[in-house]
Design a protein around this motif. Structure first.
Motif, short mmCIF file in Angstrom:
data_model
loop_
_atom_site.label_atom_id
_atom_site.label_comp_id
_atom_site.label_asym_id
_atom_site.label_seq_id
_atom_site.Cartn_x
_atom_site.Cartn_y
_atom_site.Cartn_z
N GLN A 1 83.63 36.00 -89.82
CA GLN A 1 82.20 36.25 -89.89
C GLN A 1 81.64 35.56 -91.13
N PHE B 1 73.90 36.94 -89.24
CA PHE B 1 74.69 36.50 -88.09
C PHE B 1 75.38 35.17 -88.38
N GLY B 2 76.56 35.00 -87.80
CA GLY B 2 77.27 33.73 -87.86
C GLY B 2 78.77 33.90 -87.81
N GLN B 3 79.42 32.93 -87.17
CA GLN B 3 80.87 32.89 -87.13
C GLN B 3 81.33 31.46 -87.39
N LEU C 1 76.01 24.90 -84.75
CA LEU C 1 77.26 24.75 -84.01
C LEU C 1 77.92 23.41 -84.30
N ARG D 1 80.91 28.02 -85.51
CA ARG D 1 81.14 28.22 -84.09
C ARG D 1 80.01 28.97 -83.38
N THR D 2 78.89 29.19 -84.07
CA THR D 2 77.72 29.81 -83.44
C THR D 2 76.53 28.86 -83.57
N ARG D 3 75.49 29.07 -82.76
CA ARG D 3 74.33 28.17 -82.78
C ARG D 3 73.59 28.19 -84.10
N ARG D 4 73.67 29.32 -84.79
CA ARG D 4 72.97 29.44 -86.06
C ARG D 4 73.76 30.33 -87.01
N VAL D 5 73.46 30.20 -88.29
CA VAL D 5 74.04 31.06 -89.32
C VAL D 5 72.89 31.47 -90.23
#
Length: 196
Positions: A161, A145-147, A175, A137-141
């Motif tokens: 997370q 960072f990342g969800q 995403l 659900r985020t642009r990058r992982v």
């Protein structure tokens, strides 16, 4: 008051009085947080006695409190009847198992509605998500960072997370892509995810 104490501290009620004192001390310790109300659940199986569905401490406490009440009531009734001394002793001896049996039967009736307050299954855990697929659900992982959204076995969803190992450079996790939650990091409170 003296007659009440006389019945409480003489046979047969004194047997249940001692047990009731232990039960009261246990529940005081539960109230102050020294022990848990389910401390004895692994030690005893109450399903065999048809008292399952509630913690052992609850069912045993109910049996003891009810047996004490019935024994006390029976002792008072025996004293009021004015039976002969020999008959009185015999009836007092019979009162112990009779009180236990009646208390057990009443407890069986009481634990059925109480069982709804104590579900058998433990609540959901984050560890339950390991091995499931998720949707990013985020642009990058990356490593910091990342969800992702994951659907539990019961159909509920959660936003968690996620992190990706820096050594994993196979496919991008962006995403809308699908990932696999393969481990949980307790310290960082996140899941390790790989492309799926």
């Amino acid at each position: 008051m003296g007659e009440f104490l006389d019945h409480v501290f003489h046979f047969p009620t004194m047997l249940f009085t001692a047990a009731l004192v232990v039960v009261i001390c246990f529940w005081v310790l539960v109230l102050v947080g020294a022990v848990g109300h389910d401390s004895f659940d692994a030690d005893m199986d109450t399903d065999a006695l048809s008292l399952g569905g509630v913690p052992v401490s609850v069912s045993v406490s109910l049996v003891i409190a009810l047996a004490w009440t019935m024994s006390l009531s029976g002792s008072v009734l025996l004293a009021e009847t004015g039976t002969a001394q020999g008959s009185h002793r015999l009836l007092a001896v019979v009162l112990v198992p009779a009180s236990l049996f009646c208390a057990w039967r009443l407890t069986r009736l009481l634990v059925r509605p109480l069982a709804r307050l104590f579900p058998d299954e433990p609540g959901p855990s984050r560890i339950d998500f390991v091995g499931l697929t998720c949707t990013i659900r985020t642009r990058r992982v990356d490593e910091g960072f990342g969800q992702a959204e994951v659907t539990a076995l019961d159909g509920s969803t959660a936003l968690v997370q996620v992190r990706r190992s820096g050594l994993d450079v196979t496919a991008a996790l962006a995403l809308g892509s699908t990932g696999l939650l393969y481990a949980y990091d307790d310290a960082g409170e996140f899941f390790w995810v790989a492309p799926y």
